[in-house]
Design a protein around this motif. Structure first.
Motif, PDB file in Angstrom:
ATOM      1  N   ASN A   1       1.542  14.894   6.328  1.00 14.19           N
ATOM      2  CA  ASN A   1       1.568  14.400   4.930  1.00 14.19           C
ATOM      3  C   ASN A   1       3.169  14.264   4.776  1.00 14.19           C
ATOM      4  OD1 ASN A   1      -0.840  16.380   4.840  1.00 14.19           O
ATOM      5  ND2 ASN A   1      -1.371  14.586   3.808  1.00 14.19           N
ATOM      6  N   LEU A   2       4.037  14.933   5.477  1.00 11.94           N
ATOM      7  CA  LEU A   2       5.540  15.057   4.985  1.00 11.94           C
ATOM      8  C   LEU A   2       6.379  13.641   5.323  1.00 11.94           C
ATOM      9  CD1 LEU A   2       6.095  18.508   6.006  1.00 11.94           C
ATOM     10  CD2 LEU A   2       5.558  17.882   3.930  1.00 11.94           C
ATOM     11  N   ALA A   3       5.945  12.839   6.405  1.00 11.71           N
ATOM     12  CA  ALA A   3       6.705  11.491   6.613  1.00 11.71           C
ATOM     13  C   ALA A   3       6.771  10.627   5.376  1.00 11.71           C
ATOM     14  CB  ALA A   3       6.043  10.868   7.592  1.00 11.71           C
ATOM     15  N   ASP A   4       5.427  10.233   4.621  1.00 10.78           N
ATOM     16  CA  ASP A   4       5.378   9.542   3.529  1.00 10.78           C
ATOM     17  C   ASP A   4       5.290  10.260   2.092  1.00 10.78           C
ATOM     18  OD1 ASP A   4       5.386   6.627   4.492  1.00 10.78           O
ATOM     19  OD2 ASP A   4       3.771   7.505   5.682  1.00 10.78           O
ATOM     20  N   MET A   5       5.255  11.718   2.411  1.00  6.25           N
ATOM     21  CA  MET A   5       5.091  12.631   1.031  1.00  6.25           C
ATOM     22  C   MET A   5       3.828  11.985   0.348  1.00  6.25           C
ATOM     23  SD  MET A   5       7.532  14.738   1.591  1.00  6.25           S
ATOM     24  CE  MET A   5       8.123  15.352  -0.132  1.00  6.25           C
ATOM     25  N   VAL A   6       2.769  11.875   0.829  1.00  3.45           N
ATOM     26  CA  VAL A   6       1.473  11.538   0.180  1.00  3.45           C
ATOM     27  C   VAL A   6       0.433  12.353   0.839  1.00  3.45           C
ATOM     28  CG1 VAL A   6       2.154   8.825  -0.268  1.00  3.45           C
ATOM     29  CG2 VAL A   6       0.856   9.740   1.886  1.00  3.45           C
ATOM     30  N   ASP A   7      -0.757  12.508  -0.142  1.00  2.00           N
ATOM     31  CA  ASP A   7      -1.522  13.509   0.395  1.00  2.00           C
ATOM     32  C   ASP A   7      -2.540  12.669   1.203  1.00  2.00           C
ATOM     33  OD1 ASP A   7      -3.267  12.221  -1.269  1.00  2.00           O
ATOM     34  OD2 ASP A   7      -3.615  13.522  -2.767  1.00  2.00           O
ATOM     35  N   ASP A   8      -3.800  13.585   1.671  1.00  2.00           N
ATOM     36  CA  ASP A   8      -4.639  12.820   2.487  1.00  2.00           C
ATOM     37  C   ASP A   8      -5.246  11.716   2.043  1.00  2.00           C
ATOM     38  OD1 ASP A   8      -4.011  14.576   4.608  1.00  2.00           O
ATOM     39  OD2 ASP A   8      -5.849  15.698   4.665  1.00  2.00           O
ATOM     40  N   ARG A   9      -5.480  11.437   0.721  1.00  2.00           N
ATOM     41  CA  ARG A   9      -5.963  10.198   0.184  1.00  2.00           C
ATOM     42  C   ARG A   9      -5.005   9.373   0.280  1.00  2.00           C
ATOM     43  NH1 ARG A   9      -6.824  11.957  -5.902  1.00  2.00           N
ATOM     44  NH2 ARG A   9      -4.758  12.829  -5.277  1.00  2.00           N
TER      45      ARG A   9
ATOM     46  N   ARG B   1       0.691  -1.272  -0.086  1.00  4.03           N
ATOM     47  CA  ARG B   1      -0.136  -0.085  -0.099  1.00  4.03           C
ATOM     48  C   ARG B   1       0.774   1.182  -0.125  1.00  4.03           C
ATOM     49  NH1 ARG B   1      -4.575  -0.966   4.495  1.00  4.03           N
ATOM     50  NH2 ARG B   1      -5.958  -2.476   3.535  1.00  4.03           N
ATOM     51  N   ARG B   2       1.817   1.214   0.861  1.00  6.96           N
ATOM     52  CA  ARG B   2       2.965   2.545   0.876  1.00  6.96           C
ATOM     53  C   ARG B   2       3.580   2.629  -0.781  1.00  6.96           C
ATOM     54  NH1 ARG B   2       7.861   2.336   4.370  1.00  6.96           N
ATOM     55  NH2 ARG B   2       7.616   4.579   4.344  1.00  6.96           N
ATOM     56  N   ALA B   3       3.759   1.600  -1.487  1.00  9.35           N
ATOM     57  CA  ALA B   3       4.437   1.903  -2.707  1.00  9.35           C
ATOM     58  C   ALA B   3       3.330   2.511  -3.498  1.00  9.35           C
ATOM     59  CB  ALA B   3       5.004   0.585  -3.167  1.00  9.35           C
ATOM     60  N   GLU B   4       2.198   1.804  -3.455  1.00 10.08           N
ATOM     61  CA  GLU B   4       1.132   2.465  -4.329  1.00 10.08           C
ATOM     62  C   GLU B   4       0.665   3.942  -3.969  1.00 10.08           C
ATOM     63  OE1 GLU B   4      -3.189   0.870  -6.202  1.00 10.08           O
ATOM     64  OE2 GLU B   4      -2.222  -0.590  -4.826  1.00 10.08           O
ATOM     65  N   ALA B   5       0.661   4.134  -2.851  1.00 11.76           N
ATOM     66  CA  ALA B   5       0.350   5.482  -2.468  1.00 11.76           C
ATOM     67  C   ALA B   5       1.396   6.376  -2.708  1.00 11.76           C
ATOM     68  CB  ALA B   5       0.243   5.533  -1.007  1.00 11.76           C
ATOM     69  N   ARG B   6       2.459   6.020  -2.809  1.00 13.67           N
ATOM     70  CA  ARG B   6       3.845   6.797  -3.461  1.00 13.67           C
ATOM     71  C   ARG B   6       3.667   7.311  -4.765  1.00 13.67           C
ATOM     72  NH1 ARG B   6       7.447   3.841   0.130  1.00 13.67           N
ATOM     73  NH2 ARG B   6       7.887   2.436  -1.663  1.00 13.67           N
ATOM     74  N   ASP B   7       2.822   6.309  -5.568  1.00 10.56           N
ATOM     75  CA  ASP B   7       2.740   6.310  -6.968  1.00 10.56           C
ATOM     76  C   ASP B   7       1.623   6.954  -7.266  1.00 10.56           C
ATOM     77  OD1 ASP B   7       3.600   5.600  -9.624  1.00 10.56           O
ATOM     78  OD2 ASP B   7       1.777   4.119  -9.655  1.00 10.56           O
ATOM     79  N   ARG B   8       0.656   6.926  -6.673  1.00 13.20           N
ATOM     80  CA  ARG B   8      -0.888   7.255  -7.014  1.00 13.20           C
ATOM     81  C   ARG B   8      -1.077   8.688  -6.289  1.00 13.20           C
ATOM     82  NH1 ARG B   8      -5.185   2.856  -6.607  1.00 13.20           N
ATOM     83  NH2 ARG B   8      -6.560   4.588  -7.461  1.00 13.20           N
ATOM     84  N   TYR B   9      -0.590   8.713  -4.930  1.00 15.78           N
ATOM     85  CA  TYR B   9      -1.188   9.938  -4.257  1.00 15.78           C
ATOM     86  C   TYR B   9       0.012  10.781  -3.716  1.00 15.78           C
ATOM     87  CZ  TYR B   9      -5.355   6.979  -4.499  1.00 15.78           C
ATOM     88  OH  TYR B   9      -6.318   6.272  -5.022  1.00 15.78           O
ATOM     89  N   ARG B  10       1.173  10.914  -4.427  1.00 16.14           N
ATOM     90  CA  ARG B  10       2.218  11.648  -3.821  1.00 16.14           C
ATOM     91  C   ARG B  10       1.776  13.159  -3.747  1.00 16.14           C
ATOM     92  NH1 ARG B  10       4.418   9.514  -8.713  1.00 16.14           N
ATOM     93  NH2 ARG B  10       4.536  11.119 -10.428  1.00 16.14           N
ATOM     94  N   ILE B  11       2.450  13.569  -2.853  1.00 11.18           N
ATOM     95  CA  ILE B  11       2.269  14.972  -2.384  1.00 11.18           C
ATOM     96  C   ILE B  11       3.235  15.954  -3.327  1.00 11.18           C
ATOM     97  CG2 ILE B  11       4.044  15.526  -0.747  1.00 11.18           C
ATOM     98  CD1 ILE B  11       2.358  17.070   0.928  1.00 11.18           C
ATOM     99  N   LEU B  12       2.388  16.805  -3.994  1.00 10.34           N
ATOM    100  CA  LEU B  12       2.825  17.404  -4.961  1.00 10.34           C
ATOM    101  C   LEU B  12       3.583  18.889  -4.718  1.00 10.34           C
ATOM    102  CD1 LEU B  12      -0.026  17.239  -7.781  1.00 10.34           C
ATOM    103  CD2 LEU B  12       2.038  15.866  -7.460  1.00 10.34           C
TER     104      LEU B  12
END
Length: 731
Positions: free
Chosen positions: A419-427, A313-324
């Motif tokens: 959001n900064l630890a995993d660099m993903v947005d709230d989604r 899930r972490r890997a997929e979230a980094r790909d799909r929902y990374r914080i811009l």
């Protein structure tokens, strides 16, 4: 003598340290200014270069002490003495960088001049990076990236440049570019580790694993097996992942970099965060084992499927929902974030309408205004005219969005910079915790609403933030528009769950007793439906496993644990279908001398003379559903009855109360049956008194009944009542 202000406007250092630093800097400033210094001092002590060095050191000392005005005077004197000396430029730039509210662009220009003068020195680039991070926003990110990449290419271990660079937006291309910058230094173990980490994040796990295997063979560090485990889990090689992860946990005490915690912090509960912060190094391995144990989605299998699922899930979230936009003010200012979160739909709608009207004004000014030049038309178009009556009415409308009661969504629940630890947005945060939503109720370019079914159901709204309305936050954030959505946010960000399906619905009940051979422990008997294979586990609040039981037939599950508030996991199987229960169970303490009553066991028709717990448990009715025309038995145990003349004397009352509809309950309806007996029983060693009754149900009408047992000690005058359970008598 140069006049020096001894009362600077800005001072945030400790008084003692600031005073000492100020006195030192003042004396150095006076000497280097030539006041009272012998002729030829600068030449005899190393010339202008030495003078600049003294001034720079003095300015830095004053800066550390918080004496900004004094530091500025010293740094400016250094620049006057050496306008092309990078050290002086950096010193003055640092002062400007620390100056309240203003000075960052002056600092940037000074650092850039220093970088041009010292192209092989990593320090100017470092301070350019710090300036970009202070500026925030997209421009700040661009500035910071250029400076930090320059520094890391020259010296990859320079100060905290690496940690600062990881605060910036990282696409796969950014990661691979940094790999190329670091590759000339790959012989250094720490640099090799960073390259491996970047390759792993960029889905190049094969190359990362070979680097990590080399590092692991050279010296022990939990980072290597932890990252190898992450790669293996991402690639669905779970058995290999567990092997690596187990090695990492064995040496978790050496995890000074906090890698193991960084891997799981995105799903940690607030209490787990507090526990980890206070954790001694030697306890880290046990902490992570306990962290994962209650999250096991199927305790009937030897592996914990949740671990591999988490890393994927972490890997997929980094790909799909990374914080811009990680340097958006939203992530660094609590006040700004609160304003963003509380901007109502009405304000948003009014802003959109205003923009549309502004666009119409521009078109009209450019096309329909005669006698004006193009420039005059533009000026006319952008005049702040009064809004149209239509817009004024719109701004007064309630467009249906109400500001919800956000109680529970506090900074503790949604902390600043979350959001900064995993660099993903709230989604991405929710995706890591709960997986993909069961459905998406709507999706637009700037809003989504996710729904998760099950217990409890969650409704989550994400939106782009606007405050002021003309300053959008393009990253998706939590934007609850109803109280229900606000409650869902509070639940969603403090819990997590597996996506492993468990559709099988089942029932069970339980009874609690004093453990026979260990009175300080409490026995828990679980009675699931008869045709289910089942496994049960008890964990304490720290996630430690206290008891486990399995069955493949129809026997009850028996567990024993110290008393307390525990987490119960019960997983059952029928054919290929899985059922799952997770809940809190309270195990009372039956070890004292005061009167206490166990729970009751409802069994098939048994001879209650000499009946013991094991016989009663083996004959327990799985569904608590009995035929009303057949007898049944009730079994309970009393502890701590007073003794008089070698016997216990007590009054026992069995109460059956029929459960009726809400109207009957409102009017006081519901048939009550009470059976009462006075007992005189020989006291036995161990303080356990068995109380059992055979009930002929033929005289009781079919229906649902609540059942409880009460014991009154006629010697000591004390009373205890059992937990009430519900039984059903069928026709």
């Amino acid at each position: 003598m140069a006049a020096v202000d001894e009362q600077p406007a800005f001072s945030n250092g400790r008084p003692g340290r600031g005073l000492r630093a100020r006195r030192l800097a003042l004396s150095l400033l006076l000497v280097t200014a030539g006041a009272g210094a012998p002729d030829g001092w600068a030449q005899s002590n190393g010339g202008p270069g030495a003078e600049i060095e003294v001034l720079v050191d003095s300015a830095n000392a004053a800066l550390v002490a918080g004496e900004l005005q004094l530091a500025r005077r010293l740094a400016e004197r250094a620049v006057e003495s050496g306008p092309k000396d990078p050290r002086a430029l950096i010193a003055l730039g640092r002062v400007h960088l620390e100056w309240p509210r203003i000075g960052r662009f002056q600092a940037l220009e000074l650092f850039r001049r220093a970088a041009r003068l010292a192209p092989d020195d990593p320090e100017p680039g470092y301070w350019i990076g710090r300036t970009g991070l202070a500026l925030l926003g997209d421009d700040g990110e661009m500035i910071a990236r250029r400076g930090l990449e320059r520094t890391l290419a020259l010296d990859p271990l320079y100060r905290d440049a690496w940690d600062l660079w990881r605060q910036l937006y990282r696409s796969p291309e950014n990661r691979l570019h940094m790999v190329e910058l670091l590759r000339p230094h790959a012989a250094l173990p720490e640099v090799a580790a960073r390259i491996a980490q970047l390759l792993m994040e960029a889905d190049a796990c094969g190359a990362a694993d070979s680097l990590l295997a080399r590092l692991e063979s050279e010296f022990a560090d939990p980072r290597w097996p932890a990252w190898r485990a992450e790669c293996a889990f991402i690639q669905e090689r779970d058995a290999e992942g567990w092997e690596h992860y187990g090695r990492a946990l064995e040496i978790a005490a050496l995890d000074t970099a906090g890698v193991l915690w960084a891997q799981v912090t995105s799903i940690a509960r607030p209490d787990e965060r507090a526990t980890y912060v206070a954790l001694p190094a030697a306890a880290r391995g046990d902490f992570f084992r306990a962290f994962w144990a209650p999250r096991d989605p199927n305790v009937r299998t030897p592996e914990n499927e949740r671990v591999g699922e988490h890393f994927r899930r972490r890997a997929e979230a980094r790909d799909r929902y990374r914080i811009l936009h990680p340097l958006s003010l939203y992530h660094y200012s609590l006040e700004y974030r609160d304003r963003i979160s509380n901007t109502s739909g009405k304000e948003r709608q009014a802003y959109v309408a205003a923009q549309l009207e502004r666009g119409r004004n521009i078109v009209e000014a450019l096309t329909a205004t005669p006698g004006l030049t193009a420039g005059e038309r533009m000026v006319t178009a952008f005049q702040p005219d009064r809004p149209s009556p239509e817009l004024e009415r719109l701004m007064d409308l309630d467009v249906g969005f109400k500001k919800p009661d956000r109680e529970g969504i506090s900074p503790d629940i949604l902390p600043l910079g979350r959001n900064l630890a995993d660099m993903v947005d709230d989604r991405g945060m929710i995706f890591i915790r709960h997986g993909p939503p069961d459905r998406i109720d709507f999706r637009t370019l700037d809003a989504e609403e996710w729904a998760y079914e099950g217990g409890p159901p969650l409704r989550l709204r994400f939106d782009t933030g606007w405050y002021p309305p003309d300053q959008p936050i393009p990253d998706m954030i939590h934007r609850p528009m109803t109280a229900r959505q606000a409650r869902s946010v509070g639940i969603a960000v403090t819990s997590d769950r597996s996506s492993l399906p468990a559709p099988l619905e089942f029932g069970f009940w339980f009874a609690r007793f004093r453990q026979v051979d260990q009175p300080a422990r409490t026995a828990l008997i679980l009675i699931p439906e008869a045709d289910l294979a089942a496994s049960a586990v008890l964990w304490d609040g720290a996630g430690r496993e206290l008891a486990r039981a399995d069955r493949s037939g129809a026997e009850p599950l028996r567990l024993a644990s110290p008393p307390g508030r525990l987490l119960l996991a019960l997983d059952v199987e029928r054919a290929d279908s899985l059922g799952r229960y997770r809940g809190i169970v309270e195990l009372p303490d039956f070890s004292g001398d005061t009167l206490a009553l166990s729970d009751v066991l409802v069994t098939g028709a048994l001879d209650v003379r000499g009946l013991d717990r094991e016989e009663a448990a083996a004959a327990a009715i799985p569904s608590l559903s009995l035929r009303h025309d057949r007898p049944f038995a009730i079994y309970a145990e009393a502890y701590g009855l007073a003794v008089e003349g070698g016997v216990h004397r007590f009054l026992v009352t069995y109460e059956l109360k029929r459960q009726r509809g809400w109207l009957a309950r409102l009017l006081g309806g519901g048939k009550r049956i009470a059976l009462q007996f006075e007992r005189v029983i020989q006291a036995r060693e161990g303080g356990v008194t068995v109380e059992a009754l055979r009930v002929n149900a033929g005289d009781v009408a079919p229906g649902r009944y609540s059942l409880s047992v009460q014991v009154r000690d006629l010697v000591a005058g004390r009373v205890s009542v059992s937990r009430t359970i519900e039984i059903e008598l069928t026709g």
